[in-house]
Write a protein that holds these residues in place. Structure first.
Motif, PDB file in Angstrom:
ATOM      1  N   PHE A   1       0.670   0.132  78.356  1.00  0.00           N
ATOM      2  CA  PHE A   1       0.544   1.086  77.263  1.00  0.00           C
ATOM      3  C   PHE A   1       1.466   0.702  76.105  1.00  0.00           C
ATOM      4  O   PHE A   1       1.039   0.684  74.949  1.00  0.00           O
ATOM      5  N   TRP A   2       2.765   0.417  76.392  1.00  0.00           N
ATOM      6  CA  TRP A   2       3.708   0.073  75.313  1.00  0.00           C
ATOM      7  C   TRP A   2       3.296  -1.221  74.614  1.00  0.00           C
ATOM      8  O   TRP A   2       3.422  -1.333  73.391  1.00  0.00           O
ATOM      9  N   ALA A   3       2.769  -2.183  75.362  1.00  0.00           N
ATOM     10  CA  ALA A   3       2.272  -3.421  74.740  1.00  0.00           C
ATOM     11  C   ALA A   3       1.084  -3.103  73.834  1.00  0.00           C
ATOM     12  O   ALA A   3       0.977  -3.630  72.712  1.00  0.00           O
ATOM     13  N   GLY A   4       0.196  -2.232  74.310  1.00  0.00           N
ATOM     14  CA  GLY A   4      -0.943  -1.827  73.491  1.00  0.00           C
ATOM     15  C   GLY A   4      -0.512  -1.082  72.247  1.00  0.00           C
ATOM     16  O   GLY A   4      -1.080  -1.282  71.160  1.00  0.00           O
TER      17      GLY A   4
ATOM     18  N   ALA B   1      -5.393   4.346  72.972  1.00  0.00           N
ATOM     19  CA  ALA B   1      -5.609   5.778  73.193  1.00  0.00           C
ATOM     20  C   ALA B   1      -6.168   6.001  74.605  1.00  0.00           C
ATOM     21  O   ALA B   1      -5.758   6.944  75.297  1.00  0.00           O
ATOM     22  N   GLY B   2      -7.072   5.141  75.029  1.00  0.00           N
ATOM     23  CA  GLY B   2      -7.589   5.222  76.400  1.00  0.00           C
ATOM     24  C   GLY B   2      -6.495   5.011  77.430  1.00  0.00           C
ATOM     25  O   GLY B   2      -6.440   5.709  78.453  1.00  0.00           O
ATOM     26  N   LEU B   3      -5.600   4.071  77.162  1.00  0.00           N
ATOM     27  CA  LEU B   3      -4.449   3.871  78.052  1.00  0.00           C
ATOM     28  C   LEU B   3      -3.568   5.118  78.078  1.00  0.00           C
ATOM     29  O   LEU B   3      -3.054   5.501  79.132  1.00  0.00           O
TER      30      LEU B   3
ATOM     31  N   THR C   1      -4.998   7.607  80.303  1.00  0.00           N
ATOM     32  CA  THR C   1      -4.737   7.197  81.681  1.00  0.00           C
ATOM     33  C   THR C   1      -3.306   7.542  82.087  1.00  0.00           C
ATOM     34  O   THR C   1      -3.057   7.983  83.210  1.00  0.00           O
ATOM     35  N   VAL C   2      -2.355   7.369  81.172  1.00  0.00           N
ATOM     36  CA  VAL C   2      -0.964   7.762  81.434  1.00  0.00           C
ATOM     37  C   VAL C   2      -0.891   9.263  81.706  1.00  0.00           C
ATOM     38  O   VAL C   2      -0.173   9.707  82.613  1.00  0.00           O
ATOM     39  N   ALA C   3      -1.638  10.055  80.943  1.00  0.00           N
ATOM     40  CA  ALA C   3      -1.647  11.510  81.160  1.00  0.00           C
ATOM     41  C   ALA C   3      -2.174  11.851  82.550  1.00  0.00           C
ATOM     42  O   ALA C   3      -1.616  12.712  83.240  1.00  0.00           O
ATOM     43  N   ILE C   4      -3.230  11.182  82.969  1.00  0.00           N
ATOM     44  CA  ILE C   4      -3.784  11.412  84.308  1.00  0.00           C
ATOM     45  C   ILE C   4      -2.767  11.008  85.373  1.00  0.00           C
ATOM     46  O   ILE C   4      -2.580  11.708  86.370  1.00  0.00           O
ATOM     47  N   ALA C   5      -2.081   9.886  85.146  1.00  0.00           N
ATOM     48  CA  ALA C   5      -1.056   9.434  86.092  1.00  0.00           C
ATOM     49  C   ALA C   5       0.091  10.434  86.169  1.00  0.00           C
ATOM     50  O   ALA C   5       0.645  10.669  87.247  1.00  0.00           O
ATOM     51  N   CYS C   6       0.439  11.018  85.034  1.00  0.00           N
ATOM     52  CA  CYS C   6       1.499  12.033  85.001  1.00  0.00           C
ATOM     53  C   CYS C   6       1.103  13.225  85.879  1.00  0.00           C
ATOM     54  O   CYS C   6       1.922  13.734  86.649  1.00  0.00           O
ATOM     55  N   LEU C   7      -0.149  13.629  85.777  1.00  0.00           N
ATOM     56  CA  LEU C   7      -0.656  14.724  86.610  1.00  0.00           C
ATOM     57  C   LEU C   7      -0.702  14.303  88.079  1.00  0.00           C
ATOM     58  O   LEU C   7      -0.252  15.051  88.961  1.00  0.00           O
ATOM     59  N   ALA C   8      -1.217  13.113  88.347  1.00  0.00           N
ATOM     60  CA  ALA C   8      -1.395  12.649  89.730  1.00  0.00           C
ATOM     61  C   ALA C   8      -0.068  12.496  90.465  1.00  0.00           C
ATOM     62  O   ALA C   8       0.002  12.738  91.672  1.00  0.00           O
ATOM     63  N   THR C   9       0.972  12.104  89.755  1.00  0.00           N
ATOM     64  CA  THR C   9       2.267  11.888  90.397  1.00  0.00           C
ATOM     65  C   THR C   9       3.195  13.090  90.264  1.00  0.00           C
ATOM     66  O   THR C   9       4.321  13.045  90.740  1.00  0.00           O
ATOM     67  N   ASP C  10       2.729  14.136  89.590  1.00  0.00           N
ATOM     68  CA  ASP C  10       3.540  15.328  89.340  1.00  0.00           C
ATOM     69  C   ASP C  10       4.861  14.940  88.677  1.00  0.00           C
ATOM     70  O   ASP C  10       5.925  15.452  89.006  1.00  0.00           O
ATOM     71  N   HIS C  11       4.753  14.015  87.720  1.00  0.00           N
ATOM     72  CA  HIS C  11       5.942  13.482  87.056  1.00  0.00           C
ATOM     73  C   HIS C  11       6.704  14.557  86.284  1.00  0.00           C
ATOM     74  O   HIS C  11       7.925  14.628  86.354  1.00  0.00           O
ATOM     75  N   HIS C  12       5.973  15.378  85.538  1.00  0.00           N
ATOM     76  CA  HIS C  12       6.593  16.488  84.816  1.00  0.00           C
ATOM     77  C   HIS C  12       6.063  17.799  85.368  1.00  0.00           C
ATOM     78  O   HIS C  12       4.912  17.885  85.779  1.00  0.00           O
TER      79      HIS C  12
END
Length: 113
Positions: A44-47, A70-72, A75-86
């Motif tokens: 994402f940061w490279a993009g 934006a698509g990445l 995907t980061v938002a979905i990962a945040c939800l999936a891992t319960d990061h926040h």
């Protein structure tokens, strides 16, 4: 008709700044981040770097990079939800912001084509 192309770089800056400034603390600051999560954030940061470079430099590929990044971000938002990061619904803000950037970028891409 309204030209959205000039607004895309500023929209990226505003969204990334808002995320960096207002994101809540991780739900578990000591939780290990999975390798796939680190890889996703790195890509994402490279993009994002490529997007800003391409848009500010008025490169022909800049808007396509914006759509992909934006698509990445989505995907980061979905990962945040999936891992319960926040805790809470922070992922929803991320998803909305990156979806908006994707839509703006697609509109600008179509406009500039």
């Amino acid at each position: 008709s309204f030209d959205v192309v000039p607004f895309v770089p500023g929209a990226w800056i505003a969204v990334v700044a808002s995320i960096l400034l207002f994101q809540p603390a991780p739900s578990d600051p000591h939780a290990a981040v999975p390798a796939w999560g680190l890889a996703l954030v790195t890509v994402f940061w490279a993009g994002l770097f490529a997007t800003i470079f391409g848009l500010v430099g008025k490169r022909t590929w800049g808007m396509r990079a914006s759509v992909a990044t934006a698509g990445l971000g989505m995907t980061v938002a979905i990962a945040c939800l999936a891992t319960d990061h926040h805790t809470g619904a922070w992922w929803g803000y991320e998803m909305g912001a990156f979806t908006g950037l994707g839509a703006l970028s697609l509109a600008a891409l179509r406009r500039s084509a």
